[in-house]
Design an enzyme around this catalytic site. Structure first.
Site, PDB file in Angstrom:
ATOM      1  N   ILE A 257       0.817  -1.216   0.000  1.00 32.23           N
ATOM      2  CA  ILE A 257       0.000   0.000   0.000  1.00 32.23           C
ATOM      3  C   ILE A 257       0.846   1.260   0.000  1.00 32.23           C
ATOM      4  CG2 ILE A 257      -1.971  -1.094   1.123  1.00 32.23           C
ATOM      5  CD1 ILE A 257      -1.019   0.029   3.769  1.00 32.23           C
ATOM      6  N   SER A 258       2.126   1.157   0.342  1.00 33.90           N
ATOM      7  CA  SER A 258       2.974   2.344   0.372  1.00 33.90           C
ATOM      8  C   SER A 258       4.424   1.921   0.264  1.00 33.90           C
ATOM      9  CB  SER A 258       2.753   3.139   1.663  1.00 33.90           C
ATOM     10  OG  SER A 258       3.620   4.251   1.720  1.00 33.90           O
ATOM     11  N   GLY A 260       8.382   3.670   0.634  1.00 36.60           N
ATOM     12  CA  GLY A 260       9.216   4.796   0.998  1.00 36.60           C
ATOM     13  C   GLY A 260      10.680   4.501   0.767  1.00 36.60           C
ATOM     14  N   SER A 263      11.396   1.944   3.895  1.00 37.42           N
ATOM     15  CA  SER A 263      10.528   0.814   4.222  1.00 37.42           C
ATOM     16  C   SER A 263       9.464   0.632   3.157  1.00 37.42           C
ATOM     17  CB  SER A 263       9.857   1.028   5.590  1.00 37.42           C
ATOM     18  OG  SER A 263       9.046   2.190   5.551  1.00 37.42           O
ATOM     19  N   VAL A 264       8.811  -0.530   3.253  1.00 37.44           N
ATOM     20  CA  VAL A 264       7.669  -0.875   2.408  1.00 37.44           C
ATOM     21  C   VAL A 264       6.537  -1.304   3.336  1.00 37.44           C
ATOM     22  CG1 VAL A 264       6.833  -2.343   0.538  1.00 37.44           C
ATOM     23  CG2 VAL A 264       9.211  -1.623   0.574  1.00 37.44           C
ATOM     24  N   VAL A 265       5.332  -0.799   3.097  1.00 34.54           N
ATOM     25  CA  VAL A 265       4.186  -1.072   3.958  1.00 34.54           C
ATOM     26  C   VAL A 265       3.206  -1.957   3.200  1.00 34.54           C
ATOM     27  CG1 VAL A 265       2.339  -0.085   5.354  1.00 34.54           C
ATOM     28  CG2 VAL A 265       4.501   1.151   5.102  1.00 34.54           C
ATOM     29  N   LYS A 290       4.972  -3.036   8.292  1.00 34.26           N
ATOM     30  CA  LYS A 290       6.043  -2.147   7.842  1.00 34.26           C
ATOM     31  C   LYS A 290       7.343  -2.933   7.805  1.00 34.26           C
ATOM     32  CE  LYS A 290       7.972   2.474   8.522  1.00 34.26           C
ATOM     33  NZ  LYS A 290       7.914   3.730   9.302  1.00 34.26           N
ATOM     34  N   ASP A 406      10.744  14.531  11.429  1.00 28.16           N
ATOM     35  CA  ASP A 406      10.415  14.428   9.999  1.00 28.16           C
ATOM     36  C   ASP A 406       8.933  14.730   9.798  1.00 28.16           C
ATOM     37  OD1 ASP A 406      10.824  14.060   7.300  1.00 28.16           O
ATOM     38  OD2 ASP A 406      10.605  11.883   7.378  1.00 28.16           O
TER      39      ASP A 406
END
Length: 519
Positions: A257-258, A260, A263-265, A290, A406
């Site tokens: 779903i996401s 970055g 990381s990968v979610v 995550k 952040d």
């Protein structure tokens, strides 16, 4: 009707031992048979045959145009067909050899067409002598010649024709033959028909280069196996996720779903966690997994967030870079636990498994909550979101003793009319050597976003910094403001070095979920 009798043979001359004695025993009298009885039996047999013929008529088969015969021997035709088929197969094999020779050409690596042959090699033993056998390798030009052995005395020949084992020509040819022992992927060239001679210096350099290339390729292969792709996971991470599903903790993993930089979610449906007790821990219906990437490309320049954090300072080590990824996941877990205890809207931590963090999913039906950057809010909702963000920053600083480090519109979600904070793996305490600088950067991002969104009540970055931190730093410009912040950080660092500071006992205070490490 007269009776027909068979006359008995007339007695022969009397034997010497008696006139009425027979050495073959006494002959029996034959039974008389009437001629009428014989004719009656023959007539009855003929009548029976006529009745059978009338009851079962004979079936006649019409003769066709095909050839028929009763005593035709076909064994010779079968042998002839087999011989013809054998000749056809040999012609096919000969054509296959020509195609194989044309396909390989002068290449050092040959492709064999043996699996396509029709005739077995032992069946082709009676082939003509002038035909070249494709399996004959006695004169194979690709096979290196057997080196001439050197006797124990160390030389060959006599007088002026003496050749020692250190001869330049002999050593050069041996070195050329030894190139065949290099790794298969190392290109050594084609030396057929050429009398190549390599000196010891050149051969040793080439050998060292071949070993270096082999080790380098092995390192690249190992790095590829342990790396994480952009939207995928490495084999070890995939195995950990499979164990979560197999144990029943997760029902299924739907997809990504996401994505970055760190990381990968993934989205997943939760199950139940069996801990061996009577009651099992309830896992949310929808979970977010995550997965921190195991590649260190994005973490090399971000170690300042964790190496100067007093909670992890003693555990940070550059000698074990892969374990830094686990520390990032553990740090986010403890930060989320602090925020959860303070009542800040954030994901609830379920489990930490090495570099995999399982949390509650913010969204509904596999659709994640939108970010503040993506959602379209009215002026009233934008104003409400600003005051919520201001309150969350103050609550995070005062109650959790944390600085997000952040914070921006990309790390704030809008769900159910509330602002949710995510991605706190880089969050630090205000006593961090750069904690106030990170806070000022967060204030700048928040102030610029809401001012562009049309919120007139939005404070400037310096006013927002003083409102969150409680410090009354007065400066006319940004440069002086940053200088005072650096002075405060320097003062704090000197105080820590002088008086010392113990690492935060988060392992006792946070009361977070279990940490699972499978070494």
């Amino acid at each position: 009707m007269d009776l027909v009798r068979v006359a008995s043979p007339e007695p022969g001359p009397a034997a010497a031992w008696g006139p009425n004695k027979c050495p073959w025993a006494t002959p029996q009298n034959t039974i008389s048979c009437s001629l009428s009885d014989v004719m009656s039996e023959q007539l009855a047999k003929e009548l029976q045959l006529e009745e059978e013929a009338a009851a079962f008529p004979e079936v006649t088969v019409a003769e066709g145009p095909f050839i028929t015969g009763e005593n035709i021997d076909t064994s010779s035709d079968l042998m002839l067909a087999q011989m013809l088929q054998m000749e056809f197969d040999r012609e096919y094999d000969a054509q296959l050899r020509r195609e194989e020779k044309k396909f390989n050409g002068d290449s050092k690596v040959c492709i064999s067409f043996e699996n396509y042959r029709k005739v077995h090699p032992y069946e082709d033993s009676d082939s003509s002598e002038d035909e070249v056998d494709w399996q004959d390798t006695r004169d194979d030009p690709y096979r290196p010649a057997k080196p001439i052995p050197t006797p124990k005395k160390g030389f060959i020949g006599k007088g002026k024709d003496i050749t020692t084992k250190h001869d330049e020509v002999v050593c050069g040819r041996k070195n050329t033959a030894r190139m065949e022992n290099f790794a298969p992927g190392f290109q050594v060239g084609d030396g057929i028909g050429m009398d190549l001679k390599l000196s010891n210096h050149v051969f040793n350099a080439l050998k060292q280069h071949a070993y270096s290339e082999e080790r380098r390729s092995a390192r690249l292969h190992e790095k590829k196996e342990h790396s994480t792709a952009e939207k995928a996971v490495d084999p070890k991470t995939r195995l950990l996720m499979y164990k979560m599903v197999n144990s029943g903790m997760l029902e299924t993993i739907t997809g990504c779903i996401s994505t970055g930089k760190e990381s990968v979610v993934f989205h997943a449906y939760g199950g139940s966690m069996e801990d061996g007790k009577e009651d099992s821990k309830v896992i949310p219906t929808e979970c977010a997994i995550k997965v921190f990437k195991t590649t260190l490309n994005e973490f090399k320049n971000r170690d300042k967030y964790i190496k100067d954090d007093f909670r992890f300072k003693d555990r940070f080590s550059k000698l074990n870079p892969r374990k830094i990824i686990r520390m990032w996941a553990e740090k986010e877990m403890h930060n989320l636990t602090r925020m959860q205890r303070a009542g800040i809207p954030c994901p609830t931590v379920v489990l930490l498994k090495k570099h995999i963090l399982v949390m509650s999913f913010i969204g509904h039906d596999q659709v994640p909550a939108p970010k503040l950057k993506e959602v379209k809010l009215s002026s009233e909702e934008m104003k409400d979101a600003y005051y919520q963000t201001l309150h969350l920053m103050q609550q995070l600083y005062d109650e959790c003793t944390l600085v997000h480090a952040d914070l921006s519109e990309y790390n704030m979600l809008w769900h159910a009319g509330k602002v949710w904070l995510i991605d706190v793996s880089q969050s630090v305490e205000p006593t961090h050597p750069h904690g106030l600088e990170f806070l000022f950067r967060d204030c700048r991002n928040v102030s610029q976003f809401f001012q562009k969104g049309g919120v007139k009540e939005a404070l400037g970055e310096r006013e927002l910094f003083n409102a969150v931190s409680g410090l009354n730093i007065s400066a006319d410009n940004e440069a002086d403001f940053l200088a005072e912040i650096e002075a405060l950080e320097k003062m704090n660092e000197d105080h820590v070095q002088k008086n010392g500071r113990k690492a935060a006992s988060f392992l006792k205070d946070d009361g977070g979920p279990p940490i699972l490490y499978d070494e």
